[in-house]
Design an enzyme around this catalytic site. Structure first.
Site, PDB file in Angstrom:
ATOM      1  N   ASP A 176       0.849  -1.183   0.000  1.00 56.29           N
ATOM      2  CA  ASP A 176       0.000   0.000   0.000  1.00 56.29           C
ATOM      3  C   ASP A 176       0.892   1.244   0.000  1.00 56.29           C
ATOM      4  O   ASP A 176       1.870   1.316   0.759  1.00 56.29           O
ATOM      5  CB  ASP A 176      -0.914   0.012   1.228  1.00 56.29           C
TER       6      ASP A 176
ATOM      7  N   GLU B 127      -4.793   2.067  -4.351  1.00 51.70           N
ATOM      8  CA  GLU B 127      -3.327   2.067  -4.343  1.00 51.70           C
ATOM      9  C   GLU B 127      -2.769   0.796  -3.708  1.00 51.70           C
ATOM     10  O   GLU B 127      -1.580   0.732  -3.374  1.00 51.70           O
ATOM     11  CB  GLU B 127      -2.794   3.304  -3.603  1.00 51.70           C
TER      12      GLU B 127
END
Length: 360
Positions: A222, A266
């Protein structure tokens, strides 16, 4: 050891009823449902962290401690719960994932529509060509001075048709590859597989590793402070960061036959067949260092210049265990990634290093 009272009343209904009676809303089904939700259901929501669930429970009981407990306050608490459930990073990631899936489906349908149209035109063109060939053959037979001349001309027509058919076949093979890419790869990060392709690969990889008795691990990545990047520089810059990160991940994944995909937003993953958790952690550390060293230079169409961004990632790594399935593996890697965030970001955390209380 559980008491006989707890066995008779595993959900603490009597305690809940006593609390409601003390608050003056005994027997009210709405308040009963609200308390049971806060006490029991919130604790089993894997979508949220333990801190988030504790905050929600505390907020609900804090509001219930106020007076009066009327319908207005009930609606206020329910609205707060709805906001918590819908307006959070996890749900935002899920919405982004659904949007990406819709975008992927739209691109696939558009591509398939073009292919079907081309097939129709190609079929019509082939039929017209055969008709012209038949008419030309009749004319050649009428004008030819000998059967050998007729065969020569007919052979030339057939050779031309075979050559064109081969070229058309090569074109359709390329279109088939394009369709496969559209179906399996992320529409924004074209070097990474899509979430839909990842789900299928996880199930197939689990079965392969089970049969061959080899380990299977997952890296869950992440981007740190990605929302700040988007808010400060805009989504165009954020998308550029993800594209560069996708290139780094893809290059690393190729070096150890990993399967790099976009999980959502993301969040990116690499599925590692044949790698133990310890080996995957070492590989993940290489990725983390490469990302931290890479200057992300935004390429904007506007004249505005943005200085290079220094981006970091938090990575969680987990290995599938006995009796676990692919969903358990994803959840474990996700938990390890959140632990990396909690511990300060820009680090790799192995799920096996977490204490049991932090993995529940």
């Amino acid at each position: 050891m559980a008491t006989s009272q707890e066995h008779k009343n595993p959900n603490g209904l009597e305690a809940v009823q006593e609390t409601l009676a003390r608050l003056g809303v005994a027997g009210d089904a709405d308040w009963m449902a609200l308390v049971l939700f806060a006490r029991n259901l919130v604790s089993v929501m894997d979508l949220f962290t333990e801190d988030q669930k504790a905050q929600l429970q505390a907020r609900v009981f804090e509001q219930m401690a106020k007076r009066p407990l009327d319908q207005r306050r009930f609606r206020h608490i329910v609205q707060h719960i709805q906001t918590f459930l819908l307006d959070n990073q996890k749900m935002s990631d899920l919405r982004s994932q659904l949007a990406a899936e819709r975008q992927g489906f739209d691109a696939l349908y558009e591509e398939m529509g073009k292919v079907f149209t081309e097939i129709q035109h190609s079929t019509q063109a082939r039929e017209h060509k055969i008709q012209r060939m038949g008419a030309a053959t009749e004319q050649d037979i009428a004008e030819a001075e000998s059967p050998a001349e007729v065969l020569r001309r007919l052979r030339g027509m057939i050779t031309d048709m075979v050559s064109q058919a081969r070229e058309e076949a090569r074109s359709w093979q390329e279109r088939a590859r394009q369709l496969e890419h559209t179906a399996n790869f992320d529409p924004l990060l074209s070097e990474l597989y899509s979430r839909r392709a990842l789900d299928a690969q996880l199930s197939a990889a689990q079965e392969r590793c089970r049969r061959s008795n080899t380990p299977m691990s997952l890296m869950f990545l992440d981007v740190d402070n990605f929302k700040t990047i988007n808010d400060t520089h805009g989504h165009q810059v954020g998308d550029g960061v993800l594209r560069v990160l996708a290139a780094i991940l893809s290059a690393h994944a190729m070096s150890f036959s990993g399967y790099a995909a976009r999980f959502g937003g993301e969040e990116l993953v690499i599925l590692c067949e044949g790698l133990t958790e310890a080996t995957a952690v070492a590989r993940a550390e290489d990725i983390r260092q490469d990302v931290a060293r890479c200057p992300f230079v935004p390429h904007l169409t506007s004249p505005e210049t943005v200085p290079p961004l220094h981006v970091t990632v938090s990575i969680g790594v987990a290995q599938i265990g006995p009796g676990q399935n692919a969903s358990d593996l994803v959840l474990a890697a996700d938990q390890a990634m959140y632990a990396a965030k909690t511990q300060g970001r820009n680090r790799v955390v192995a799920h096996g290093s977490l204490t049991p209380s932090r993995t529940t």
